[in-house]
Design a protein around this motif. Structure first.
Motif, short mmCIF file in Angstrom:
data_model
loop_
_atom_site.label_atom_id
_atom_site.label_comp_id
_atom_site.label_asym_id
_atom_site.label_seq_id
_atom_site.Cartn_x
_atom_site.Cartn_y
_atom_site.Cartn_z
N VAL A 130 0.83 -1.20 0.00
CA VAL A 130 0.00 0.00 0.00
C VAL A 130 0.87 1.25 0.00
O VAL A 130 0.58 2.21 -0.72
CB VAL A 130 -0.98 -0.01 1.20
CG1 VAL A 130 -1.70 1.32 1.33
CG2 VAL A 130 -1.99 -1.14 1.03
N ALA A 173 2.09 1.73 -3.46
CA ALA A 173 1.02 2.24 -4.33
C ALA A 173 0.81 3.73 -4.08
O ALA A 173 0.66 4.52 -5.03
CB ALA A 173 -0.28 1.48 -4.07
N ARG A 174 0.83 4.13 -2.83
CA ARG A 174 0.67 5.56 -2.51
C ARG A 174 1.82 6.39 -3.08
O ARG A 174 1.59 7.50 -3.55
CB ARG A 174 0.61 5.75 -1.00
CG ARG A 174 -0.71 5.36 -0.42
CD ARG A 174 -0.71 5.51 1.06
NE ARG A 174 -1.95 6.13 1.50
CZ ARG A 174 -2.30 6.25 2.75
NH1 ARG A 174 -1.50 5.83 3.71
NH2 ARG A 174 -3.44 6.80 3.07
N LEU A 213 1.15 6.98 -6.68
CA LEU A 213 0.12 8.01 -6.82
C LEU A 213 0.71 9.40 -6.61
O LEU A 213 0.41 10.33 -7.37
CB LEU A 213 -1.01 7.77 -5.83
CG LEU A 213 -1.81 6.48 -5.99
CD1 LEU A 213 -2.84 6.36 -4.88
CD2 LEU A 213 -2.48 6.42 -7.35
N LEU A 247 -6.15 1.44 -11.65
CA LEU A 247 -5.89 0.40 -10.66
C LEU A 247 -5.06 -0.71 -11.29
O LEU A 247 -4.10 -1.20 -10.69
CB LEU A 247 -7.21 -0.15 -10.13
CG LEU A 247 -7.13 -1.17 -9.01
CD1 LEU A 247 -6.49 -0.56 -7.77
CD2 LEU A 247 -8.52 -1.69 -8.69
N SER A 304 -6.72 -3.45 -4.36
CA SER A 304 -7.93 -2.77 -3.90
C SER A 304 -8.31 -3.20 -2.48
O SER A 304 -8.61 -2.35 -1.62
CB SER A 304 -9.08 -3.07 -4.86
OG SER A 304 -10.22 -2.37 -4.50
N PHE A 355 -5.60 -1.95 0.03
CA PHE A 355 -5.65 -0.50 0.14
C PHE A 355 -6.81 -0.09 1.05
O PHE A 355 -6.65 0.75 1.94
CB PHE A 355 -5.82 0.13 -1.25
CG PHE A 355 -5.35 1.55 -1.32
CD1 PHE A 355 -4.05 1.85 -1.69
CD2 PHE A 355 -6.21 2.59 -1.02
CE1 PHE A 355 -3.61 3.16 -1.75
CE2 PHE A 355 -5.79 3.91 -1.08
CZ PHE A 355 -4.48 4.19 -1.44
N THR A 395 -10.44 4.05 -1.18
CA THR A 395 -10.06 3.40 -2.44
C THR A 395 -8.85 4.07 -3.06
O THR A 395 -8.51 5.21 -2.73
CB THR A 395 -11.22 3.47 -3.45
OG1 THR A 395 -11.44 4.84 -3.81
CG2 THR A 395 -12.50 2.88 -2.89
N VAL A 396 -8.23 3.37 -3.96
CA VAL A 396 -7.09 3.91 -4.71
C VAL A 396 -7.56 5.13 -5.50
O VAL A 396 -6.89 6.17 -5.51
CB VAL A 396 -6.47 2.85 -5.65
CG1 VAL A 396 -5.43 3.47 -6.55
CG2 VAL A 396 -5.90 1.69 -4.85
N GLU A 407 -8.03 8.18 -3.26
CA GLU A 407 -6.72 8.71 -2.85
C GLU A 407 -6.08 9.50 -3.99
O GLU A 407 -5.54 10.58 -3.79
CB GLU A 407 -5.80 7.57 -2.43
CG GLU A 407 -4.42 8.01 -2.02
CD GLU A 407 -4.19 8.02 -0.54
OE1 GLU A 407 -3.10 8.40 -0.13
OE2 GLU A 407 -5.10 7.65 0.22
#
Length: 98
Positions: A2, A5-6, A9, A19, A34, A37, A44-45, A48
């Motif tokens: 996570v 992933a952040r 982003l 996604l 998903s 996260f 949710t992605v 965010e």
């Protein structure tokens, strides 16, 4: 996973992200990303990503160096209408008033 992933982003919010693309970069399924996260963040992605984009747009608009259309595009909003709608929903004002 996570936090990675952040980071994607935050670094790439101006790009067209999905996604599937983010999960692919992390070598996991979109469903697993998903689920994890939501477990960790409670959101949710997509939510965010939108928050990151709107915060970046707000910072840019406060500097007053770029027109609204350029800010929207730079922050990953393909449509100016969409940007206005989401900005107003989040901040209660229009981007021009920022």
């Amino acid at each position: 996973m996570v936090s990675e992933a952040r980071e994607i982003l935050r670094r790439r919010y101006g790009e067209r992200l999905s996604l599937e693309l983010i999960a692919g970069e992390l070598n996991i399924s979109p469903r697993l990303l998903s689920l994890r996260f939501r477990e960790i963040t409670g959101g949710t992605v997509h939510a965010e990503l939108e928050e990151i984009r709107l915060a970046a747009a707000r910072r840019m608009l406060k500097s007053r160096t770029l027109p609204v259309k350029a800010v929207a595009s730079d922050c990953g909003f393909p449509s100016l209408e969409n940007f206005y709608r989401r900005y107003r929903r989040r901040y209660g004002t229009t981007p021009r008033s920022a």
